[in-house]
Design a protein around this motif. Structure first.
Motif, PDB file in Angstrom:
ATOM      1  N   PHE A  27       0.833  -1.318  -0.194  1.00 19.67           N
ATOM      2  CA  PHE A  27      -0.029  -0.054  -0.079  1.00 19.67           C
ATOM      3  C   PHE A  27       0.863   1.133   0.046  1.00 19.67           C
ATOM      4  O   PHE A  27       1.903   1.557   0.760  1.00 19.67           O
ATOM      5  CB  PHE A  27      -0.924   0.010   1.384  1.00 19.67           C
ATOM      6  CG  PHE A  27      -1.828   1.245   1.387  1.00 19.67           C
ATOM      7  CD1 PHE A  27      -2.767   1.447   0.372  1.00 19.67           C
ATOM      8  CD2 PHE A  27      -1.615   2.330   2.322  1.00 19.67           C
ATOM      9  CE1 PHE A  27      -3.458   2.742   0.642  1.00 19.67           C
ATOM     10  CE2 PHE A  27      -2.477   3.268   2.548  1.00 19.67           C
ATOM     11  CZ  PHE A  27      -3.385   3.513   1.709  1.00 19.67           C
ATOM     12  N   PRO A  28       0.638   2.145  -0.948  1.00 20.36           N
ATOM     13  CA  PRO A  28       1.373   3.386  -1.064  1.00 20.36           C
ATOM     14  C   PRO A  28       1.067   4.098   0.288  1.00 20.36           C
ATOM     15  O   PRO A  28       0.055   4.465   0.657  1.00 20.36           O
ATOM     16  CB  PRO A  28       0.840   4.390  -1.980  1.00 20.36           C
ATOM     17  CG  PRO A  28       0.032   3.155  -3.039  1.00 20.36           C
ATOM     18  CD  PRO A  28      -0.283   2.077  -1.867  1.00 20.36           C
ATOM     19  N   ALA A  73      -6.553   8.412  -0.899  1.00 18.65           N
ATOM     20  CA  ALA A  73      -7.132   9.252  -1.842  1.00 18.65           C
ATOM     21  C   ALA A  73      -6.472   9.440  -3.117  1.00 18.65           C
ATOM     22  O   ALA A  73      -7.262   9.597  -4.279  1.00 18.65           O
ATOM     23  CB  ALA A  73      -7.396  10.667  -1.294  1.00 18.65           C
ATOM     24  N   GLU A  74      -5.009   9.393  -3.076  1.00 16.81           N
ATOM     25  CA  GLU A  74      -4.469   9.539  -4.553  1.00 16.81           C
ATOM     26  C   GLU A  74      -4.539   8.221  -5.505  1.00 16.81           C
ATOM     27  O   GLU A  74      -4.559   8.506  -6.509  1.00 16.81           O
ATOM     28  CB  GLU A  74      -2.931   9.778  -4.158  1.00 16.81           C
ATOM     29  CG  GLU A  74      -2.503  11.227  -3.543  1.00 16.81           C
ATOM     30  CD  GLU A  74      -1.155  11.328  -3.334  1.00 16.81           C
ATOM     31  OE1 GLU A  74      -0.123  10.430  -3.864  1.00 16.81           O
ATOM     32  OE2 GLU A  74      -0.709  12.253  -2.607  1.00 16.81           O
ATOM     33  N   GLY A  75      -4.796   7.176  -4.910  1.00 20.66           N
ATOM     34  CA  GLY A  75      -4.760   6.075  -5.649  1.00 20.66           C
ATOM     35  C   GLY A  75      -6.398   5.704  -5.969  1.00 20.66           C
ATOM     36  O   GLY A  75      -6.623   4.922  -6.705  1.00 20.66           O
ATOM     37  N   PHE A  91      -8.930   1.465  -8.088  1.00 23.54           N
ATOM     38  CA  PHE A  91      -7.740   1.919  -6.944  1.00 23.54           C
ATOM     39  C   PHE A  91      -6.451   1.540  -7.574  1.00 23.54           C
ATOM     40  O   PHE A  91      -6.269   0.440  -8.230  1.00 23.54           O
ATOM     41  CB  PHE A  91      -7.976   1.338  -5.601  1.00 23.54           C
ATOM     42  CG  PHE A  91      -6.726   1.697  -4.666  1.00 23.54           C
ATOM     43  CD1 PHE A  91      -7.020   2.824  -4.038  1.00 23.54           C
ATOM     44  CD2 PHE A  91      -5.966   0.990  -4.410  1.00 23.54           C
ATOM     45  CE1 PHE A  91      -6.078   3.235  -2.876  1.00 23.54           C
ATOM     46  CE2 PHE A  91      -4.697   1.467  -3.414  1.00 23.54           C
ATOM     47  CZ  PHE A  91      -4.824   2.521  -2.817  1.00 23.54           C
ATOM     48  N   SER A  92      -5.414   2.413  -7.688  1.00 26.46           N
ATOM     49  CA  SER A  92      -4.236   2.087  -8.129  1.00 26.46           C
ATOM     50  C   SER A  92      -3.054   1.934  -7.261  1.00 26.46           C
ATOM     51  O   SER A  92      -2.842   2.477  -6.424  1.00 26.46           O
ATOM     52  CB  SER A  92      -4.014   3.306  -9.153  1.00 26.46           C
ATOM     53  OG  SER A  92      -4.867   3.417 -10.018  1.00 26.46           O
ATOM     54  N   SER A  93      -2.410   0.850  -7.516  1.00 26.67           N
ATOM     55  CA  SER A  93      -1.278   0.327  -6.500  1.00 26.67           C
ATOM     56  C   SER A  93      -0.452  -0.379  -7.215  1.00 26.67           C
ATOM     57  O   SER A  93      -0.792  -0.759  -8.335  1.00 26.67           O
ATOM     58  CB  SER A  93      -1.828  -0.213  -5.299  1.00 26.67           C
ATOM     59  OG  SER A  93      -2.042  -1.414  -5.412  1.00 26.67           O
ATOM     60  N   PRO A  94       0.929  -0.465  -6.875  1.00 24.08           N
ATOM     61  CA  PRO A  94       1.746  -1.398  -7.741  1.00 24.08           C
ATOM     62  C   PRO A  94       1.227  -2.846  -7.427  1.00 24.08           C
ATOM     63  O   PRO A  94       1.730  -3.694  -8.526  1.00 24.08           O
ATOM     64  CB  PRO A  94       2.964  -1.249  -6.943  1.00 24.08           C
ATOM     65  CG  PRO A  94       2.862  -0.112  -5.911  1.00 24.08           C
ATOM     66  CD  PRO A  94       1.583   0.264  -5.864  1.00 24.08           C
ATOM     67  N   ASP A  95       0.502  -3.452  -6.701  1.00 21.71           N
ATOM     68  CA  ASP A  95       0.086  -4.686  -6.641  1.00 21.71           C
ATOM     69  C   ASP A  95      -1.491  -4.713  -7.279  1.00 21.71           C
ATOM     70  O   ASP A  95      -2.348  -4.203  -6.558  1.00 21.71           O
ATOM     71  CB  ASP A  95      -0.079  -5.385  -5.230  1.00 21.71           C
ATOM     72  CG  ASP A  95      -0.368  -6.459  -4.976  1.00 21.71           C
ATOM     73  OD1 ASP A  95      -0.632  -7.308  -5.876  1.00 21.71           O
ATOM     74  OD2 ASP A  95      -0.452  -6.958  -3.701  1.00 21.71           O
ATOM     75  N   SER A  99      -5.177  -3.650  -5.376  1.00 20.59           N
ATOM     76  CA  SER A  99      -6.048  -2.691  -5.973  1.00 20.59           C
ATOM     77  C   SER A  99      -7.352  -3.251  -6.449  1.00 20.59           C
ATOM     78  O   SER A  99      -8.411  -2.587  -5.924  1.00 20.59           O
ATOM     79  CB  SER A  99      -5.274  -2.310  -7.543  1.00 20.59           C
ATOM     80  OG  SER A  99      -4.087  -1.743  -7.426  1.00 20.59           O
ATOM     81  N   ALA A 100      -7.490  -4.233  -6.453  1.00 18.84           N
ATOM     82  CA  ALA A 100      -8.799  -4.965  -6.836  1.00 18.84           C
ATOM     83  C   ALA A 100      -9.468  -5.132  -5.567  1.00 18.84           C
ATOM     84  O   ALA A 100     -10.550  -4.740  -5.359  1.00 18.84           O
ATOM     85  CB  ALA A 100      -8.781  -6.329  -7.609  1.00 18.84           C
TER      86      ALA A 100
END
Length: 166
Positions: A27-28, A73-75, A91-95, A99-100
């Motif tokens: 998680f960022p 909130a950014e993701g 939702f955007s994250s490296p994983d 995200s899902a």
């Protein structure tokens, strides 16, 4: 209005809390993601020897630090689907699995929050009506007692609901 509720910090904090995102390295803004540099990694290793004061990190809803809610909130992206009443939540994250999971958890938390608000309104209405019912019962009992006292004073004898003898 519903878009703003979907984007609310309270809802975001609820998902962060329920999903344990503060401790998730993917998680960022999570604990592990903070420790990126050499000094940061050193501080992460020594952090348990120097407990931070509660005022060190400003907390938002549910005791979640504001910076985690900001990172969340950014993701998060909420957008309406044209010519429908539907909303796209991403939702955007490296994983990709994270995200899902977070996008689904966010929608579930929104639905649950709406249900809780409606339930709370129903419970308040039920309490109000129960109080009114008690008041009305007391008034009916008082009225019946007054009627019976009046009948005794006037010597009225009731045989049934329709016939009274004086």
């Amino acid at each position: 209005t519903q878009y703003e509720i979907l984007k609310s910090r309270t809802l975001s904090a609820r998902v962060i809390h329920e999903q344990g995102l503060a401790e998730n390295p993917s998680f960022p803004g999570g604990r592990e993601a903070e420790a990126t540099g050499v000094l940061s990694r050193l501080w992460a290793g020594l952090r348990h020897f120097f407990p931070s004061s509660p005022a060190a990190e400003p907390k938002d809803a549910l005791g979640v630090p504001s910076k985690l809610i900001d990172a969340y909130a950014e993701g998060l992206a909420i957008s309406p689907i044209r010519q429908t009443r539907l909303v796209r939540t991403t939702f955007s994250s490296p994983d990709p699995e994270l995200s899902a999971r977070v996008a689904n958890a966010h929608v579930q938390a929104y639905i649950q929050q709406g249900t809780e608000i409606r339930t709370q309104g129903n419970e308040e209405a039920l309490r109000f009506l129960e109080e009114k019912l008690v008041e009305i019962r007391e008034r009916v009992e008082q009225s019946e007692a007054d009627l019976n006292r009046y009948r005794r004073e006037r010597g009225i004898l009731s045989l049934d609901d329709k016939e009274n003898i004086v």
